[in-house]
Design an enzyme around this catalytic site. Structure first.
Site, PDB file in Angstrom:
ATOM      1  CG  ASP A  42      -0.393  -0.131   2.507  1.00 53.89           C
ATOM      2  OD1 ASP A  42       0.835  -0.234   2.605  1.00 53.89           O
ATOM      3  OD2 ASP A  42      -1.154  -0.129   3.507  1.00 53.89           O
ATOM      4  CB  SER A  43       4.577   1.700   0.049  1.00 54.04           C
ATOM      5  OG  SER A  43       4.830   0.535  -0.713  1.00 54.04           O
ATOM      6  CE  LYS A 110       3.121  -6.124   3.828  1.00 45.79           C
ATOM      7  NZ  LYS A 110       2.647  -4.885   4.485  1.00 45.79           N
ATOM      8  CD  GLU A 179       7.786  -0.684   7.494  1.00 41.04           C
ATOM      9  OE1 GLU A 179       6.838  -1.396   7.138  1.00 41.04           O
ATOM     10  OE2 GLU A 179       8.000   0.455   7.034  1.00 41.04           O
TER      11      GLU A 179
HETATM   12  O1  KIV Z   1       3.587  -1.181   1.678  1.00 40.69           O
HETATM   13  C1  KIV Z   1       4.748  -1.567   1.703  1.00 40.69           C
HETATM   14  O2  KIV Z   1       5.567  -1.233   0.839  1.00 40.69           O
HETATM   15  C2  KIV Z   1       5.170  -2.443   2.784  1.00 40.69           C
HETATM   16  C3  KIV Z   1       6.621  -2.725   2.895  1.00 40.69           C
HETATM   17  C4  KIV Z   1       7.315  -1.529   3.427  1.00 40.69           C
HETATM   18  C5  KIV Z   1       6.901  -3.935   3.699  1.00 40.69           C
HETATM   19  O3  KIV Z   1       4.365  -2.867   3.550  1.00 40.69           O
END
Ligand code: KIV
Length: 261
Positions: A42-43, A110, A179
């Site tokens: 979701d980044s 996730k 993280e």
């Molecule tokens: O959304 C994302 O990119 C993540 C990673 C930083 C693990 O959850």
């Protein structure tokens, strides 16, 4: 890599590599690498859409990017983030969201955090939706944390993160992201559970590493301490863009060979 391989890798101490991916062209490139799996994080809301946090990623955004990545990834194992609060609207909504993500091409989803998620995770796992956990600096909790800050520095907070990891394992996750925690805590979490811990800013003593693609390719001018820039794609791209602009303005592009007769 498939679900049973995750625990096998942990047992054989073979590290797992992962990067985020949000689009078809990079998915095609990544399909040519030995990188073990891809994360449609979701980044994407921050990296691709320029939002200040991941809270702006919604189910439509995650499905759109998941399907683009799936079309290019050549069958590489794909994990997609459950967007902020989507799994907290009741089990039926969580199941529908998971269904949409898997139909879009994800092999697993996730979910960030443990407390309040354990029953949902267990239900999804028993329904055939592999779930990856995420502990430590869970970016969806940015407002609670007061920013993107390293978590688990105090002993009570560290103990809570270990307890969360154990609870997620009991709920059935096949792996977890840890993280933004001190390296010693990353190691402790990895030693405390039998599923692999994929670290990001969690030190080297975990079972694998994930980085945001644009960070490790030098496309993000502001990178955190834990990122290594493995290739300077920004400079190469800028060189090419300047060269194109100069060639257009000098009248040297296109040549006859680059034109139709
Ligand atoms: O959304 C994302 O990119 C993540 C990673 C930083 C693990 O959850």
């Amino acid at each position: 890599m498939q679900i049973p391989d995750f625990v096998k890798r942990k047992k054989t101490h073979a590290k797992i590599s992962c990067v985020t991916c949000y689009d078809y062209p990079y998915a095609q490139l990544l399909a040519k690498t030995d990188i073990d799996f891809l994360l449609v994080g979701d980044s994407v809301a921050m990296v691709v859409h320029g939002h200040p946090s991941t809270l702006l990623a919604d189910i439509e955004m995650m499905c759109l990017h998941t399907s683009a990545v799936a079309r290019g990834a050549g069958g590489k194992f794909l994990v997609t983030d459950m967007p902020f609060l989507e799994h907290r609207k009741g089990l039926s909504k969580a199941v529908s969201a998971a269904q949409r993500l898997l139909r879009a091409g994800a092999n697993a989803i996730k979910i960030e955090g443990a407390e309040g998620n354990l029953e949902t995770i267990h239900s999804l796992v028993t329904a055939g939706v592999p779930v990856m956990g995420h502990v430590g600096l869970t970016p969806q909790f940015v407002n609670t944390f007061g920013g993107f800050k390293v978590q688990g520095r105090e002993s009570a907070a560290a103990e809570q993160i270990v307890a969360d990891a154990k609870a997620l394992e009991a709920a059935g996750v096949f792996a977890m992201v840890a993280e933004g925690v001190p390296a010693s805590l990353g190691k402790l979490v990895a030693e405390s559970v039998s599923v692999p811990i994929i670290g990001i800013g969690a030190g080297v003593d975990v079972d694998g590493q994930v980085l945001v693609l644009q960070d490790m390719l030098g496309l993000n001018p502001k990178i955190p301490r834990f990122v290594r820039v493995f290739a300077d794609v920004a400079t190469t791209s800028l060189d090419g863009l300047h060269a194109f602009d100069r060639a257009v303005k000098a009248g040297t592009f296109p040549t006859a060979a680059e034109s139709y007769t």
